[in-house]
Design a protein around this motif. Structure first.
Motif, PDB file in Angstrom:
ATOM      1  N   ILE A 146       0.841  -1.200   0.000  1.00  0.00           N
ATOM      2  CA  ILE A 146       0.000   0.000   0.000  1.00  0.00           C
ATOM      3  C   ILE A 146       0.876   1.251   0.000  1.00  0.00           C
ATOM      4  O   ILE A 146       0.602   2.223  -0.720  1.00  0.00           O
ATOM      5  N   GLU A 147       1.952   1.222   0.775  1.00  0.00           N
ATOM      6  CA  GLU A 147       2.878   2.357   0.800  1.00  0.00           C
ATOM      7  C   GLU A 147       3.546   2.551  -0.560  1.00  0.00           C
ATOM      8  O   GLU A 147       3.725   3.694  -1.013  1.00  0.00           O
ATOM      9  N   ASP A 148       3.926   1.440  -1.215  1.00  0.00           N
ATOM     10  CA  ASP A 148       4.524   1.536  -2.552  1.00  0.00           C
ATOM     11  C   ASP A 148       3.591   2.244  -3.525  1.00  0.00           C
ATOM     12  O   ASP A 148       3.996   3.171  -4.246  1.00  0.00           O
ATOM     13  N   VAL A 149       2.340   1.784  -3.550  1.00  0.00           N
ATOM     14  CA  VAL A 149       1.348   2.361  -4.474  1.00  0.00           C
ATOM     15  C   VAL A 149       1.127   3.831  -4.146  1.00  0.00           C
ATOM     16  O   VAL A 149       1.056   4.688  -5.042  1.00  0.00           O
ATOM     17  N   LEU A 150       1.035   4.137  -2.852  1.00  0.00           N
ATOM     18  CA  LEU A 150       0.800   5.517  -2.427  1.00  0.00           C
ATOM     19  C   LEU A 150       1.938   6.438  -2.844  1.00  0.00           C
ATOM     20  O   LEU A 150       1.706   7.546  -3.348  1.00  0.00           O
ATOM     21  N   VAL A 151       3.178   5.984  -2.644  1.00  0.00           N
ATOM     22  CA  VAL A 151       4.336   6.811  -3.000  1.00  0.00           C
ATOM     23  C   VAL A 151       4.372   7.069  -4.506  1.00  0.00           C
ATOM     24  O   VAL A 151       4.589   8.212  -4.945  1.00  0.00           O
ATOM     25  N   VAL A 152       4.161   6.023  -5.302  1.00  0.00           N
ATOM     26  CA  VAL A 152       4.159   6.198  -6.759  1.00  0.00           C
ATOM     27  C   VAL A 152       3.067   7.176  -7.176  1.00  0.00           C
ATOM     28  O   VAL A 152       3.292   8.075  -8.006  1.00  0.00           O
ATOM     29  N   LEU A 153       1.875   7.012  -6.590  1.00  0.00           N
ATOM     30  CA  LEU A 153       0.758   7.892  -6.930  1.00  0.00           C
ATOM     31  C   LEU A 153       1.052   9.337  -6.538  1.00  0.00           C
ATOM     32  O   LEU A 153       0.824  10.274  -7.326  1.00  0.00           O
ATOM     33  N   LEU A 154       1.578   9.537  -5.341  1.00  0.00           N
ATOM     34  CA  LEU A 154       1.897  10.886  -4.881  1.00  0.00           C
ATOM     35  C   LEU A 154       2.972  11.537  -5.746  1.00  0.00           C
ATOM     36  O   LEU A 154       2.868  12.719  -6.101  1.00  0.00           O
ATOM     37  N   VAL A 155       3.995  10.766  -6.085  1.00  0.00           N
ATOM     38  CA  VAL A 155       5.101  11.309  -6.882  1.00  0.00           C
ATOM     39  C   VAL A 155       4.619  11.697  -8.282  1.00  0.00           C
ATOM     40  O   VAL A 155       4.931  12.793  -8.777  1.00  0.00           O
ATOM     41  N   VAL A 156       3.853  10.821  -8.920  1.00  0.00           N
ATOM     42  CA  VAL A 156       3.359  11.112 -10.264  1.00  0.00           C
ATOM     43  C   VAL A 156       2.445  12.335 -10.249  1.00  0.00           C
ATOM     44  O   VAL A 156       2.579  13.248 -11.086  1.00  0.00           O
ATOM     45  N   LEU A 157       1.520  12.372  -9.294  1.00  0.00           N
ATOM     46  CA  LEU A 157       0.619  13.520  -9.200  1.00  0.00           C
ATOM     47  C   LEU A 157       1.371  14.807  -8.872  1.00  0.00           C
ATOM     48  O   LEU A 157       1.034  15.884  -9.373  1.00  0.00           O
ATOM     49  N   ALA A 158       2.408  14.697  -8.022  1.00  0.00           N
ATOM     50  CA  ALA A 158       3.189  15.880  -7.658  1.00  0.00           C
ATOM     51  C   ALA A 158       3.868  16.501  -8.873  1.00  0.00           C
ATOM     52  O   ALA A 158       4.037  17.722  -8.941  1.00  0.00           O
ATOM     53  N   LEU A 159       4.237  15.668  -9.826  1.00  0.00           N
ATOM     54  CA  LEU A 159       4.926  16.156 -11.015  1.00  0.00           C
ATOM     55  C   LEU A 159       3.977  16.567 -12.136  1.00  0.00           C
ATOM     56  O   LEU A 159       4.376  17.262 -13.068  1.00  0.00           O
ATOM     57  N   VAL A 160       2.710  16.146 -12.032  1.00  0.00           N
ATOM     58  CA  VAL A 160       1.735  16.439 -13.092  1.00  0.00           C
ATOM     59  C   VAL A 160       0.683  17.446 -12.619  1.00  0.00           C
ATOM     60  O   VAL A 160       0.462  18.477 -13.262  1.00  0.00           O
ATOM     61  N   VAL A 161       0.030  17.130 -11.493  1.00  0.00           N
ATOM     62  CA  VAL A 161      -0.982  18.035 -10.920  1.00  0.00           C
ATOM     63  C   VAL A 161      -0.709  18.165  -9.418  1.00  0.00           C
ATOM     64  O   VAL A 161      -1.358  17.502  -8.611  1.00  0.00           O
ATOM     65  N   PRO A 162       0.229  19.006  -9.040  1.00  0.00           N
ATOM     66  CA  PRO A 162       0.683  19.086  -7.648  1.00  0.00           C
ATOM     67  C   PRO A 162      -0.428  19.363  -6.635  1.00  0.00           C
ATOM     68  O   PRO A 162      -0.393  18.825  -5.524  1.00  0.00           O
TER      69      PRO A 162
END
Length: 215
Positions: A146-162
């Motif tokens: 769950i942490e892996d998925v969350l980190v990937v999701l947060l990182v991608v969103l941070a770079l696309v729609v912060p």
């Protein structure tokens, strides 16, 4: 895709720094890739983050950290090792990106990133033993995924729609708080149930209300 503006880069830096509290290397790896593609502006002293050799090293470390976090006991050792590393990575991200704080003081920006990553890491390190105790270690890999998925999701969103990444970070923080509170309450009730029989035996059995006895 256009380069992020200074305000949105500040939001992205907040999310990315916080994410390093869960996974030390992947947010920095993703930042280096994004900077190489011209999506995120970096301070001049931190342009080394786009170095291909450094990116390969960060990518390899990201994989090792993810694998290590899937095994009970090993994950605790990993958390201990990363007690210093994760906050440092958070500091590098906040000081290295061209944001509102780093434009005025890279030291203050680094300190802010250190606090964000350190806070998330502390919460993770303190609650993982509770997960181990409440699930006999079975829940550790599940929580880790769950942490892996969350980190990937947060990182991608941070770079696309912060801004969406920031909202998600706040919501996850609230959910995490409620979940942790529930875990500790269950552990406390379990401990109380285990101590009750001992207290009864030590007291010589249930007490008798003498006030109800007559003559």
């Amino acid at each position: 895709m256009n380069e992020l503006s200074i305000p949105t880069t500040t939001i992205a830096a907040t999310v990315l720094s916080s994410s390093t509290g869960l996974r030390a290397y992947f947010p920095l790896f993703a930042l280096g890739i994004a900077a190489s593609l011209g999506l995120v502006p970096l301070e001049k002293n931190f342009e080394v983050l786009t170095n291909p050799i450094l990116l390969v090293v960060l990518g390899g470390l990201s994989v090792l950290e993810v694998v290590a976090d899937k095994f009970p006991a090993v994950d605790h050792v990993s958390d201990i090792i990363h007690t210093v590393i994760r906050p440092i990575m958070g500091a590098v991200i906040f000081a290295g990106t061209d944001n509102i704080v780093s434009m005025h003081s890279s030291v203050v920006a680094g300190g802010l990133g250190l606090l964000l990553a350190g806070g998330v890491h502390s919460a993770k390190a303190l609650t993982r033993p509770a997960v181990t105790a409440s699930t006999v270690g079975v829940g550790n890999p599940v929580v880790s995924i769950i942490e892996d998925v969350l980190v990937v999701l947060l990182v991608v969103l941070a770079l696309v729609v912060p801004i969406i990444a920031l909202v998600l970070l706040v919501l996850v923080g609230l959910l995490f708080f409620l979940m942790v509170r529930g875990i500790f309450r269950r552990l406390r009730r379990r401990k109380q149930r285990q101590q009750t029989p001992v207290a009864t035996i030590a007291g010589g059995g249930p007490s008798v209300d003498n006030s109800r006895r007559t003559g």
